[in-house]
Design an enzyme around this catalytic site. Sequence first.
Site, PDB file in Angstrom:
ATOM      1  N   THR A   1      19.576  68.772  14.455  1.00 39.15           N
ATOM      2  CA  THR A   1      19.974  67.878  13.368  1.00 39.15           C
ATOM      3  C   THR A   1      19.111  66.620  13.392  1.00 39.15           C
ATOM      4  OG1 THR A   1      21.716  67.005  14.824  1.00 39.15           O
ATOM      5  CG2 THR A   1      22.366  68.654  13.158  1.00 39.15           C
ATOM      6  N   GLY A   2      18.685  66.237  14.618  1.00 38.07           N
ATOM      7  CA  GLY A   2      17.801  65.076  14.749  1.00 38.07           C
ATOM      8  C   GLY A   2      16.438  65.337  14.136  1.00 38.07           C
TER       9      GLY A   2
ATOM     10  N   ASN B   1      23.379  59.496  17.168  1.00 33.33           N
ATOM     11  CA  ASN B   1      22.203  60.099  17.821  1.00 33.33           C
ATOM     12  C   ASN B   1      21.003  59.245  17.427  1.00 33.33           C
ATOM     13  OD1 ASN B   1      23.512  62.795  18.691  1.00 33.33           O
ATOM     14  ND2 ASN B   1      24.055  62.628  16.520  1.00 33.33           N
TER      15      ASN B   1
ATOM     16  N   CYS C   1      16.650  68.144  19.473  1.00 36.38           N
ATOM     17  CA  CYS C   1      17.876  67.971  18.697  1.00 36.38           C
ATOM     18  C   CYS C   1      17.593  68.502  17.296  1.00 36.38           C
ATOM     19  CB  CYS C   1      18.261  66.493  18.655  1.00 36.38           C
ATOM     20  SG  CYS C   1      19.725  66.139  17.662  1.00 36.38           S
TER      21      CYS C   1
ATOM     22  N   CYS D   1      25.456  71.117  15.091  1.00 34.80           N
ATOM     23  CA  CYS D   1      24.416  71.227  16.129  1.00 34.80           C
ATOM     24  C   CYS D   1      23.371  72.207  15.604  1.00 34.80           C
ATOM     25  CB  CYS D   1      25.031  71.715  17.436  1.00 34.80           C
ATOM     26  SG  CYS D   1      23.823  71.849  18.776  1.00 34.80           S
TER      27      CYS D   1
ATOM     28  N   HIS E   1      22.716  59.940  12.471  1.00 38.03           N
ATOM     29  CA  HIS E   1      21.430  59.728  13.139  1.00 38.03           C
ATOM     30  C   HIS E   1      20.861  58.369  12.765  1.00 38.03           C
ATOM     31  CE1 HIS E   1      21.033  63.886  14.578  1.00 38.03           C
ATOM     32  NE2 HIS E   1      21.781  64.165  13.520  1.00 38.03           N
TER      33      HIS E   1
ATOM     34  N   GLU F   1      20.846  61.677  22.514  1.00 36.79           N
ATOM     35  CA  GLU F   1      21.945  62.275  21.752  1.00 36.79           C
ATOM     36  C   GLU F   1      23.298  61.644  22.076  1.00 36.79           C
ATOM     37  OE1 GLU F   1      22.669  66.329  21.079  1.00 36.79           O
ATOM     38  OE2 GLU F   1      20.580  66.933  21.439  1.00 36.79           O
ATOM     39  N   ARG F   2      24.069  61.405  21.045  1.00 36.58           N
ATOM     40  CA  ARG F   2      25.467  61.016  21.239  1.00 36.58           C
ATOM     41  C   ARG F   2      26.152  62.102  22.071  1.00 36.58           C
ATOM     42  NH1 ARG F   2      29.474  60.967  16.050  1.00 36.58           N
ATOM     43  NH2 ARG F   2      28.743  63.143  16.004  1.00 36.58           N
TER      44      ARG F   2
HETATM   45  N1  LIG Z   1      24.957  65.205  20.004  1.00 36.08           N
HETATM   46  C1  LIG Z   1      25.160  65.523  18.587  1.00 36.08           C
HETATM   47  C2  LIG Z   1      25.561  67.004  18.426  1.00 36.08           C
HETATM   48  C3  LIG Z   1      24.472  67.970  18.914  1.00 36.08           C
HETATM   49  C4  LIG Z   1      23.233  67.832  18.095  1.00 36.08           C
HETATM   50  C5  LIG Z   1      21.990  68.530  18.631  1.00 36.08           C
HETATM   51  N2  LIG Z   1      22.109  69.198  19.882  1.00 36.08           N
HETATM   52  C6  LIG Z   1      21.414  69.453  17.567  1.00 36.08           C
HETATM   53  O1  LIG Z   1      20.714  70.408  17.920  1.00 36.08           O
HETATM   54  O2  LIG Z   1      21.638  69.157  16.357  1.00 36.08           O
HETATM   55  C7  LIG Z   1      26.272  64.654  18.018  1.00 36.08           C
HETATM   56  O3  LIG Z   1      27.146  64.207  18.778  1.00 36.08           O
HETATM   57  O4  LIG Z   1      26.272  64.480  16.781  1.00 36.08           O
END
Ligand SMILES: N[C@H](CCC[C@H](N)C(=O)O)C(=O)O
Length: 262
Positions: free
Chosen positions: A205-206, A176, A203, A74, A146, A194-195
């Site tokens: 990582t997004g 995601n 997000c 995250c 992603h 988001e997943r």
């Molecule tokens: N929902 C994402 C994890 C949180 C990612 C997001 N909140 C970030 O800031 O990277 C998943 O299941 O891979």
Amino acid sequence: MASTDYAFLKGHGTENDFVLLPELDEALLTPERVRALCDRRAGIGGDGVLRVARRDERWFMDYRNSDGSVSEMCGNGIRLFARYLVDAGLAQSPIEVDTRDGVKTLTVDGELITADMGAPKLLGTSTVAVGERSWEARHVDMGNPHAVAFVDSLDDAGPLHDEPSYDAGVYPGGVNVEFVVRRGDRHVAMRVHERGSGETRSCGTGACAVMVAAAADEREPGVDLTYRVDVPGGTLHVTWTADDRVLLTGPAVIVARGTTAL
Ligand SMILES: N[C@H](CCC[C@H](N)C(=O)O)C(=O)O
């Protein structure tokens, strides 16, 4: 559910918000308790939970999505995690934080925190769809999966109440989904479903996945490349370094501290 008081902090990174639990044992953090903590009416409210733990002599970020599921990484959450450690006097920058996607190094510079997210994996393409509309999406792995779809307008994806459909063969553990438009030279804007959390304001990582997909064709050997990534909750900056690391820079704000009976 037994009710005992546990310390919590509430914070966010570009309005991707989290409940941070500094002292809770892993056995107590059941999916049911995560959902209750993240409930925006009956609980504290959040897109996810960050449990503070120790592993192999390092701090470990145990991240959970608001539906109670576990994710590897995250990007906004790990900046808040570092903010908590520094503010609590438990660590000094640069900080190594262990995660389910390995150890990340965080650098705190005033209001901004930079996370070294490691090397991206730029994979193939598949199709994502919302209702009758579908788009080609680029698979980018940032430790978590992603699907990045370039759209003409961020409104094209509609209200995003439901999870976009995707190829479960490509993403057997879910995905995601980011929708992105170019705003100018090295400047993009995105929305994300988001997943495990639904549409969020940001997000981390997004944002990294979006930058990697957007910059892949222009990247030159030996040169660092930085993009501005606008999210509904603010702005992040992502640098893809010459030695193939992705650096995510943005704010991380603690807004409350207290005890929870959940
Ligand atoms: N929902 C994402 C994890 C949180 C990612 C997001 N909140 C970030 O800031 O990277 C998943 O299941 O891979």
